[in-house]
Motif scaffolding. Structure first.
Motif, mmCIF file in Angstrom:
data_model
loop_
_atom_site.group_PDB
_atom_site.id
_atom_site.type_symbol
_atom_site.label_atom_id
_atom_site.label_comp_id
_atom_site.label_asym_id
_atom_site.label_seq_id
_atom_site.Cartn_x
_atom_site.Cartn_y
_atom_site.Cartn_z
ATOM 1 N N ASP A 42 0.793 -1.250 0.056
ATOM 2 C CA ASP A 42 -0.025 0.007 -0.085
ATOM 3 C C ASP A 42 0.745 1.491 0.037
ATOM 4 O O ASP A 42 0.367 2.389 -0.162
ATOM 5 C CB ASP A 42 -0.709 0.189 1.047
ATOM 6 N N VAL A 43 2.084 1.133 0.379
ATOM 7 C CA VAL A 43 2.993 2.346 0.280
ATOM 8 C C VAL A 43 3.672 2.323 -0.927
ATOM 9 O O VAL A 43 4.281 1.586 -1.477
ATOM 10 C CB VAL A 43 4.197 2.222 1.369
ATOM 11 N N THR A 47 5.347 7.544 -5.819
ATOM 12 C CA THR A 47 4.606 8.952 -5.815
ATOM 13 C C THR A 47 4.372 9.447 -4.615
ATOM 14 O O THR A 47 3.658 10.391 -4.509
ATOM 15 C CB THR A 47 3.122 8.166 -6.537
ATOM 16 N N LEU A 48 4.850 8.773 -3.597
ATOM 17 C CA LEU A 48 4.812 9.427 -2.204
ATOM 18 C C LEU A 48 3.295 9.370 -1.797
ATOM 19 O O LEU A 48 2.675 10.293 -1.417
ATOM 20 C CB LEU A 48 5.414 10.716 -2.101
ATOM 21 N N GLU A 49 2.842 8.070 -1.861
ATOM 22 C CA GLU A 49 1.531 8.006 -1.541
ATOM 23 C C GLU A 49 1.162 6.893 -0.942
ATOM 24 O O GLU A 49 1.658 5.765 -0.859
ATOM 25 C CB GLU A 49 0.384 7.987 -2.792
ATOM 26 N N LEU A 50 -0.050 6.653 0.090
ATOM 27 C CA LEU A 50 -0.363 5.586 0.821
ATOM 28 C C LEU A 50 -1.784 5.212 0.047
ATOM 29 O O LEU A 50 -2.647 6.147 -0.108
ATOM 30 C CB LEU A 50 -0.535 5.836 2.069
ATOM 31 N N ARG A 51 -2.213 3.965 -0.176
ATOM 32 C CA ARG A 51 -3.120 3.471 -0.628
ATOM 33 C C ARG A 51 -3.872 2.513 0.580
ATOM 34 O O ARG A 51 -3.448 1.747 1.126
ATOM 35 C CB ARG A 51 -3.115 2.397 -1.773
ATOM 36 N N ILE A 75 1.951 11.531 1.355
ATOM 37 C CA ILE A 75 3.013 11.580 2.380
ATOM 38 C C ILE A 75 4.178 12.425 1.896
ATOM 39 O O ILE A 75 4.668 12.520 0.704
ATOM 40 C CB ILE A 75 3.433 10.128 2.824
ATOM 41 N N GLY A 76 4.978 13.110 2.751
ATOM 42 C CA GLY A 76 5.932 13.945 2.769
ATOM 43 C C GLY A 76 7.178 12.895 2.391
ATOM 44 O O GLY A 76 7.232 11.919 2.685
ATOM 45 N N ALA A 77 8.117 13.744 1.935
ATOM 46 C CA ALA A 77 9.348 13.003 1.485
ATOM 47 C C ALA A 77 10.122 12.464 2.776
ATOM 48 O O ALA A 77 10.579 11.117 2.808
ATOM 49 C CB ALA A 77 10.491 13.881 0.748
ATOM 50 N N GLU A 78 9.925 13.256 3.750
ATOM 51 C CA GLU A 78 10.465 12.912 5.039
ATOM 52 C C GLU A 78 9.940 11.369 5.617
ATOM 53 O O GLU A 78 10.646 10.558 6.245
ATOM 54 C CB GLU A 78 10.625 14.020 6.095
ATOM 55 N N VAL A 79 8.778 11.622 5.626
ATOM 56 C CA VAL A 79 7.792 10.527 6.276
ATOM 57 C C VAL A 79 8.242 9.201 5.449
ATOM 58 O O VAL A 79 8.258 8.219 5.890
ATOM 59 C CB VAL A 79 6.396 10.940 6.258
#
Length: 120
Positions: A42-43, A47-51, A75-79
């Protein structure tokens, strides 16, 4: 609601799994059940996204009920870096594994109950 400074102080006291889970919740607004329902598949680190497709409600794993709750969460790049580092350190890092699987339960979800998944 905690201020950014309070969240920072709180995060400084945590390590690894709980720190990653709290940071994820604080930065995305996801509910605890949505965080517990995440699998590595899911990560999307590109694309820096969570499904967010599943939720843990009353110790049961359920599909998200509304279309709005199934939309990708940025989600941010740091996260993303912190999640990526957690994935490299945790024993259960394959696509179908739970992001917050417990070694005590060997990352397994045989009964479809949150307690059996070993989530936090």
């Amino acid at each position: 609601m905690l201020s950014p400074e309070q969240i920072k102080l709180f995060l400084e006291k945590l390590v690894d799994l709980p720190k990653t889970a709290v940071l994820l919740g604080a930065s995305t607004g996801l509910r605890v059940g949505e965080i517990l329902g995440l699998k590595w598949e899911d990560v999307d680190f590109e694309t820096l996204e969570l499904r967010v497709t599943r939720d843990v409600v009353k110790q049961r794993i359920e599909r998200c009920k509304t279309e709005a709750s199934r939309k990708p969460v940025p989600i941010g790049a740091e996260v993303a870096e912190i999640l990526f580092a957690w994935r490299s350190r945790c024993a259960y890092n394959q696509p179908a594994d739970w992001v917050f699987a417990s070694p005590a339960k060997k990352g397994n979800s045989r009964t479809g109950r949150a307690r059996s998944t070993g989530c936090i």
